[in-house]
Design a protein around this motif. Structure first.
Motif, PDB file in Angstrom:
ATOM      1  N   TYR A 120       5.188  -1.574   4.210  1.00 27.44           N
ATOM      2  CA  TYR A 120       6.119  -1.220   5.284  1.00 27.44           C
ATOM      3  C   TYR A 120       5.510  -0.204   6.251  1.00 27.44           C
ATOM      4  O   TYR A 120       5.985  -0.057   7.372  1.00 27.44           O
ATOM      5  CB  TYR A 120       7.402  -0.644   4.678  1.00 27.44           C
ATOM      6  N   LEU A 159      12.493  -6.118   7.270  1.00 27.14           N
ATOM      7  CA  LEU A 159      12.988  -7.311   6.578  1.00 27.14           C
ATOM      8  C   LEU A 159      11.904  -8.381   6.502  1.00 27.14           C
ATOM      9  O   LEU A 159      11.754  -9.051   5.471  1.00 27.14           O
ATOM     10  CB  LEU A 159      14.216  -7.852   7.304  1.00 27.14           C
ATOM     11  N   ALA A 160      11.140  -8.527   7.588  1.00 23.04           N
ATOM     12  CA  ALA A 160      10.058  -9.515   7.580  1.00 23.04           C
ATOM     13  C   ALA A 160       9.040  -9.195   6.484  1.00 23.04           C
ATOM     14  O   ALA A 160       8.559 -10.091   5.783  1.00 23.04           O
ATOM     15  CB  ALA A 160       9.381  -9.547   8.952  1.00 23.04           C
ATOM     16  N   ARG A 203       9.701  -7.441   3.780  1.00 21.03           N
ATOM     17  CA  ARG A 203      10.410  -7.662   2.508  1.00 21.03           C
ATOM     18  C   ARG A 203      10.394  -9.139   2.125  1.00 21.03           C
ATOM     19  O   ARG A 203      10.322  -9.483   0.930  1.00 21.03           O
ATOM     20  CB  ARG A 203      11.859  -7.163   2.632  1.00 21.03           C
ATOM     21  N   LEU A 204      10.402 -10.010   3.112  1.00 19.50           N
ATOM     22  CA  LEU A 204      10.399 -11.452   2.852  1.00 19.50           C
ATOM     23  C   LEU A 204       8.994 -11.999   2.615  1.00 19.50           C
ATOM     24  O   LEU A 204       8.827 -13.203   2.408  1.00 19.50           O
ATOM     25  CB  LEU A 204      11.055 -12.187   4.024  1.00 19.50           C
ATOM     26  N   GLY A 205       7.997 -11.111   2.675  1.00 21.01           N
ATOM     27  CA  GLY A 205       6.652 -11.534   2.311  1.00 21.01           C
ATOM     28  C   GLY A 205       5.624 -11.574   3.418  1.00 21.01           C
ATOM     29  O   GLY A 205       4.494 -12.029   3.188  1.00 21.01           O
ATOM     30  N   LEU A 206       5.952 -11.104   4.611  1.00 19.73           N
ATOM     31  CA  LEU A 206       4.985 -11.127   5.699  1.00 19.73           C
ATOM     32  C   LEU A 206       3.837 -10.165   5.391  1.00 19.73           C
ATOM     33  O   LEU A 206       4.066  -8.983   5.137  1.00 19.73           O
ATOM     34  CB  LEU A 206       5.652 -10.720   7.012  1.00 19.73           C
ATOM     35  N   THR A 241       2.251 -11.517  12.298  1.00 13.72           N
ATOM     36  CA  THR A 241       2.134 -10.113  11.894  1.00 13.72           C
ATOM     37  C   THR A 241       1.962  -9.199  13.100  1.00 13.72           C
ATOM     38  O   THR A 241       2.645  -8.172  13.202  1.00 13.72           O
ATOM     39  CB  THR A 241       0.977  -9.930  10.899  1.00 13.72           C
TER      40      THR A 241
END
Length: 333
Positions: free
Chosen positions: A21, A196-197, A199-202, A218
């Motif tokens: 993050y 959030l991106a 957190r979703l695996g980006l 990214t």
């Protein structure tokens, strides 16, 4: 905050649980802000000369100091001759493989080259600059083993990093004037969307080693989060500071202090790696202590330099405080 985030990442390294993050916006924000504060139509040669004095002169002088540190390590620890030569050669070559104590030097050299590149492209149609930036991102994606980042002084990274500079410039000129209300709310939403991106695996950035995550996605998320932070700080945080200044009568002190901390950022970037190395050599293992000491001591050195004639060569900015004079010399570089 951006300067502190650089030190935070180096102090904690793999121990930082929320590292992804942090990496998604940490370095993009620096380049985004370069575009945000970009002044157009400056003459090329005087501008390049000024940036050389502000960035590369401190880079080179601090490199000399770091070389002296490495030689001192050699006297203290009796380094193998080949190891010593390797440390010095990698430190002066620059880019991704710079070892401690040159830890974050790559950013200063890349920042110089990307600003020069932007200035040179400024006089051409804008689509050319965007094409160069996107080509840089493509090259970073297809060239294996951090090829762009392992160029001398990391000059190859100027190509993809131009993308963030252009986004910061465009955001200020074309987007912000249309945002009349709720900037802080919008900014917070953008930052949360970026988190959030992740957190979703980006995948996050690792720009020092030419890592730009998922192609284009990214970098775009990094830009979105940078834009959100600019909106939050330019609206909510600035409003709180103005309120504090008005109620306490400390407006001049706040302006002077914030300006000083910002103008000594180059010193923090260049020095904190050495401080971290020495703190760890003394046996300090607590990450929070390492972070606090490295940031505090590096900033203290920068502020001390700002009050001396050494400010220009070692911090890249004019002397701000004159101890024998009640006035300050806070002119912008």
């Amino acid at each position: 905050m951006s300067i502190a985030a650089v030190v935070l990442g180096h102090a904690y390294l793999a121990d930082l649980r929320f590292n992804a993050y942090l990496e998604i916006w940490r370095m993009p924000l620096f380049f985004f802000l370069t575009g945000w504060f970009w002044t157009r139509r400056r003459p090329v040669l005087p501008d390049v000369s000024a940036r050389f004095r502000a960035l590369l002169v401190p880079y080179l002088l601090w490199s000399v100091l770091m070389s002296a540190v490495v030689l001192q390590w050699n006297r203290r620890d009796q380094l193998d001759g080949e190891h010593l030569r390797s440390l010095l050669a990698a430190g002066w070559y620059g880019g991704a493989d710079q070892p401690p104590p040159w830890w974050a030097f790559w950013f200063i050299s890349v920042l110089f080259f990307v600003t020069v590149l932007r200035r040179l492209l400024e006089h051409l149609p804008s689509w050319i600059a965007w094409a160069v930036a996107l080509t840089g991102l493509v090259l970073a994606h297809v060239i294996p083993e951090s090829g762009l980042a392992r160029t001398p002084l990391g000059v190859g990274l100027a190509l993809p990093c131009l993308f963030y500079v252009l986004c910061g410039e465009s955001f200020r000129r074309h987007v912000v004037p249309r945002l009349r209300r709720h900037r802080a709310v919008l900014g917070t939403t953008l930052v949360l969307a970026g988190m959030l991106a992740v957190r979703l695996g980006l995948p996050p950035h690792n720009i020092k080693f030419g890592g730009f995550g998922t192609f284009l996605l990214t970098p775009v998320v990094g830009v979105v989060m940078s834009a959100g932070m600019v909106l939050v700080f330019g609206a909510f945080v600035e409003r709180q500071l103005r309120t504090l200044a008005r109620r306490t009568g400390t407006g001049h002190a706040l302006r002077s202090g914030i300006t000083a901390l910002t103008r000594t950022g180059t010193v923090v970037v260049l020095l904190h790696g050495l401080v971290l190395m020495e703190v760890m050599r003394l046996g300090v293992e607590d990450d929070l202590v390492k972070f606090t000491v490295a940031l505090g001591l590096s900033w203290a050195v920068g502020l001390a330099l700002l009050a001396t004639p050494l400010s220009r060569p070692l911090a890249g900015v004019p002397q701000q405080w004159h101890p024998l004079s009640p006035s300050t010399a806070g002119a912008r570089p």
